[in-house]
Design a protein around this motif. Structure first.
Motif, mmCIF file in Angstrom:
data_model
loop_
_atom_site.group_PDB
_atom_site.id
_atom_site.type_symbol
_atom_site.label_atom_id
_atom_site.label_comp_id
_atom_site.label_asym_id
_atom_site.label_seq_id
_atom_site.Cartn_x
_atom_site.Cartn_y
_atom_site.Cartn_z
ATOM 1 N N ALA A 18 0.876 -1.175 0.000
ATOM 2 C CA ALA A 18 0.000 0.000 0.000
ATOM 3 C C ALA A 18 0.914 1.225 0.000
ATOM 4 N N ARG A 19 0.340 2.402 0.168
ATOM 5 C CA ARG A 19 1.201 3.585 0.227
ATOM 6 C C ARG A 19 0.599 4.609 1.194
ATOM 7 N N VAL A 20 1.498 5.473 1.678
ATOM 8 C CA VAL A 20 1.016 6.645 2.395
ATOM 9 C C VAL A 20 1.663 7.846 1.724
ATOM 10 N N GLY A 77 1.772 16.520 -0.637
ATOM 11 C CA GLY A 77 1.508 16.671 -2.077
ATOM 12 C C GLY A 77 0.174 16.007 -2.409
ATOM 13 N N GLU A 78 -0.917 16.617 -1.920
ATOM 14 C CA GLU A 78 -2.220 15.960 -2.054
ATOM 15 C C GLU A 78 -3.075 16.634 -3.118
ATOM 16 N N HIS A 79 -3.711 15.826 -3.930
ATOM 17 C CA HIS A 79 -4.574 16.293 -5.029
ATOM 18 C C HIS A 79 -3.797 17.128 -6.045
ATOM 19 N N THR A 80 -2.523 16.877 -6.141
ATOM 20 C CA THR A 80 -1.699 17.569 -7.130
ATOM 21 C C THR A 80 -1.426 16.691 -8.346
ATOM 22 N N ASP A 81 -1.625 15.376 -8.204
ATOM 23 C CA ASP A 81 -1.116 14.466 -9.251
ATOM 24 C C ASP A 81 -1.850 14.597 -10.576
ATOM 25 N N TYR A 82 -3.170 14.840 -10.527
ATOM 26 C CA TYR A 82 -3.915 14.851 -11.797
ATOM 27 C C TYR A 82 -3.849 16.195 -12.508
ATOM 28 N N LYS A 108 -11.643 8.785 -11.108
ATOM 29 C CA LYS A 108 -10.804 9.736 -11.848
ATOM 30 C C LYS A 108 -9.501 10.032 -11.117
ATOM 31 N N SER A 109 -8.811 9.021 -10.649
ATOM 32 C CA SER A 109 -7.611 9.241 -9.840
ATOM 33 C C SER A 109 -6.421 9.628 -10.713
ATOM 34 N N GLY A 110 -5.362 10.130 -10.067
ATOM 35 C CA GLY A 110 -4.116 10.456 -10.759
ATOM 36 C C GLY A 110 -3.192 9.246 -10.795
ATOM 37 N N ILE A 111 -1.899 9.511 -11.003
ATOM 38 C CA ILE A 111 -0.917 8.434 -11.205
ATOM 39 C C ILE A 111 -0.158 8.072 -9.928
ATOM 40 N N MET A 112 -0.283 8.906 -8.894
ATOM 41 C CA MET A 112 0.580 8.719 -7.713
ATOM 42 C C MET A 112 0.536 7.297 -7.143
ATOM 43 N N ASP A 113 -0.660 6.787 -6.911
ATOM 44 C CA ASP A 113 -0.778 5.548 -6.137
ATOM 45 C C ASP A 113 -0.162 4.366 -6.876
ATOM 46 N N GLN A 114 -0.504 4.230 -8.133
ATOM 47 C CA GLN A 114 0.015 3.102 -8.914
ATOM 48 C C GLN A 114 1.533 3.204 -9.040
ATOM 49 N N GLU A 160 -17.265 12.797 -3.652
ATOM 50 C CA GLU A 160 -16.553 14.060 -3.474
ATOM 51 C C GLU A 160 -15.226 14.150 -4.221
ATOM 52 N N TYR A 161 -14.512 13.044 -4.349
ATOM 53 C CA TYR A 161 -13.237 13.099 -5.067
ATOM 54 C C TYR A 161 -13.484 13.637 -6.488
ATOM 55 N N GLY A 162 -14.490 13.087 -7.149
ATOM 56 C CA GLY A 162 -14.815 13.518 -8.515
ATOM 57 C C GLY A 162 -15.285 14.965 -8.548
HETATM 58 C C1 GLA Z 1 -6.286 9.322 -4.348
HETATM 59 C C2 GLA Z 1 -5.963 9.170 -5.826
HETATM 60 C C3 GLA Z 1 -4.598 9.776 -6.139
HETATM 61 C C4 GLA Z 1 -4.472 11.187 -5.594
HETATM 62 C C5 GLA Z 1 -4.905 11.249 -4.134
HETATM 63 C C6 GLA Z 1 -4.926 12.664 -3.603
HETATM 64 O O1 GLA Z 1 -5.410 8.537 -3.600
HETATM 65 O O2 GLA Z 1 -5.975 7.833 -6.201
HETATM 66 O O3 GLA Z 1 -4.378 9.742 -7.526
HETATM 67 O O4 GLA Z 1 -5.190 12.087 -6.386
HETATM 68 O O5 GLA Z 1 -6.183 10.679 -3.940
HETATM 69 O O6 GLA Z 1 -3.649 13.173 -3.526
#
Ligand code: GLA
Length: 390
Positions: A27-29, A33-38, A167-173, A220-222
């Motif tokens: 997993a990740r923490v 740098g939150e909500h910046t990836d997309y 609609k998530s960004g790339i950070m997590d993967q 809410e994320y969307g």
């Molecule tokens: C979720 C998404 C990530 C990122 C974070 C907020 O984890 O999957 O892409 O946008 O929220 O930083």
């Protein structure tokens, strides 16, 4: 925290009658740098010790059969006629990866897969990316194909964006696939260039789960993302050289303030200031300045709460309690928001006492029992596979 991989291999053999191979993803923490990836921005996550294990073995009938040990359920698809058809079910994540690999041109023969994980769900620790990357590692090995980190992460993100519909960004993967033990990663989500950063030895990262659940796939994320994109398109239109929010300065934003909603303005302000905080956090880590790093986390939390409106009262309470404890340098909400976990940087000797005090005070304040974990930066799926821990 450790999953019983041997037991899963045994259960897989019993269920499918074939010996399987096991692959793991953590997993990740996100430290800051939150909500910046997309919007092509900067993030600083690390992989952590929770795991998804995927066990795979071949089958001859051309079918993809996924069994979830956590849900006790099996789904089965004909691979040659796999279509984009999310069901709002746990299986959307692994099936989405299979679909996304097809989009990538990777052909996969029939297989049985067992999945098992201990990543807390809806806690903002990327249970979904963990399932996606573990599935991808197993499918790629089954197909005899290797993908480089950026392509692997992008392929898994496509599964989440286009198949699951989040609609998530790339950070997590990216971090779940590419994390390295003892290191945080500063990732540039536009270029996918990254830098591995040392974590100070005298501190521990403590994750506290508010137990308020969030879901990236819904709600809410969307909404936040739509508000951000509306602001970004005003900036793109009005300001030369601004393609993504990443390019914009606070001056650019002020100039465009009247042309966007108050919500878009505030969301964009969070992102622009957050990108700057990530760069400062990098400097703080390189200088071994934990006080400065902690202060940046606190500012980042205030910005997520006030400008991005993505915290909730329980999480704010957790952060307030944390910051009152001796030995705590910084605390903030982590992940998508609207619940989930806080990440805390705490002096090593104070970590055990910190956990006890936070649990006690959080329960007294909210009636909720928090889960707290002292977490080390772990290897991502690629490094785990290389080390033979698969
Ligand atoms: C979720 C998404 C990530 C990122 C974070 C907020 O984890 O999957 O892409 O946008 O929220 O930083």
């Amino acid at each position: 925290m450790s999953l019983n991989e041997a037991a899963l291999l045994g259960a897989h053999r019993q269920r499918f009658g074939r010996e399987g191979r096991a692959f793991e993803a953590p997993a990740r923490v996100n430290l800051i740098g939150e909500h910046t990836d997309y919007t092509g921005g900067l993030v600083m996550p690390m992989a952590i010790g929770f795991r998804t294990v995927a066990v795979i073995s071949p089958r001859e009938d051309g079918r993809a059969v996924f069994y979830s040990d956590n849900y006790g359920e099996e789904v089965s698809y004909e691979i040659s006629s796999l279509e984009r058809a999310p069901r709002g079910h746990w299986s959307d994540y692994p099936v989405g990866v299979l679909w996304s690999l097809g989009q990538e041109g990777v052909g996969v023969g029939g297989f049985s897969m067992s999945l098992m994980g201990d990543v807390p769900l809806g806690a903002g620790l990327s249970s979904s990316a963990s399932v996606e990357v573990a599935t991808a590692m197993a499918l790629l090995a089954h197909a005899g194909v290797e993908l480089p980190l950026d392509q692997l992460a992008t392929m898994c993100r496509r599964a989440e964006n286009e198949y699951v519909g989040a609609k998530s960004g790339i950070m997590d993967q990216f971090i779940v696939a590419g994390g390295i033990e003892h290191r945080a990663m500063m990732l540039d989500c536009r270029s996918l260039g990254f830098e591995l950063l040392p974590l100070p030895e005298q501190v521990r990262v403590v994750i506290c789960n508010s137990m308020v659940k969030h879901a990236v796939a819904t709600g809410e994320y969307g909404d936040r993302r739509d508000e951000v994109e509306a602001g970004q398109s005003v900036l793109r239109h009005e300001r030369k050289g601004v393609e993504l929010l990443r390019d914009a300065t606070l001056t650019d934003l002020e100039t465009c303030r009247e042309k966007m909603s108050a919500a878009s303005y505030a969301r964009c302000r969070h992102i622009i200031t957050e990108n700057a905080r990530v760069l400062q956090a990098r400097e703080a880590l390189l200088a071994g300045d934990v006080d400065r790093f902690g202060a940046l986390m606190v500012k980042a939390h205030a910005s997520m709460r006030d400008d991005f409106a993505a915290s909730c009262p329980e999480v704010d309470t957790l952060v307030d309690i944390a910051m009152r404890q001796a030995g705590c340098f910084g605390a903030r909400i982590t992940g998508g928001g609207f619940g989930g976990c806080t990440v805390n940087v705490v002096r090593e000797e104070a970590a055990a006492g910190f956990v006890d005090a936070v649990k006690r005070e959080y329960e007294a304040a909210t009636g909720i029992k928090a889960d707290c974990f002292v977490s080390a930066a772990s290897d991502g799926a690629l490094a785990l596979a290389k080390a033979g821990v698969r």
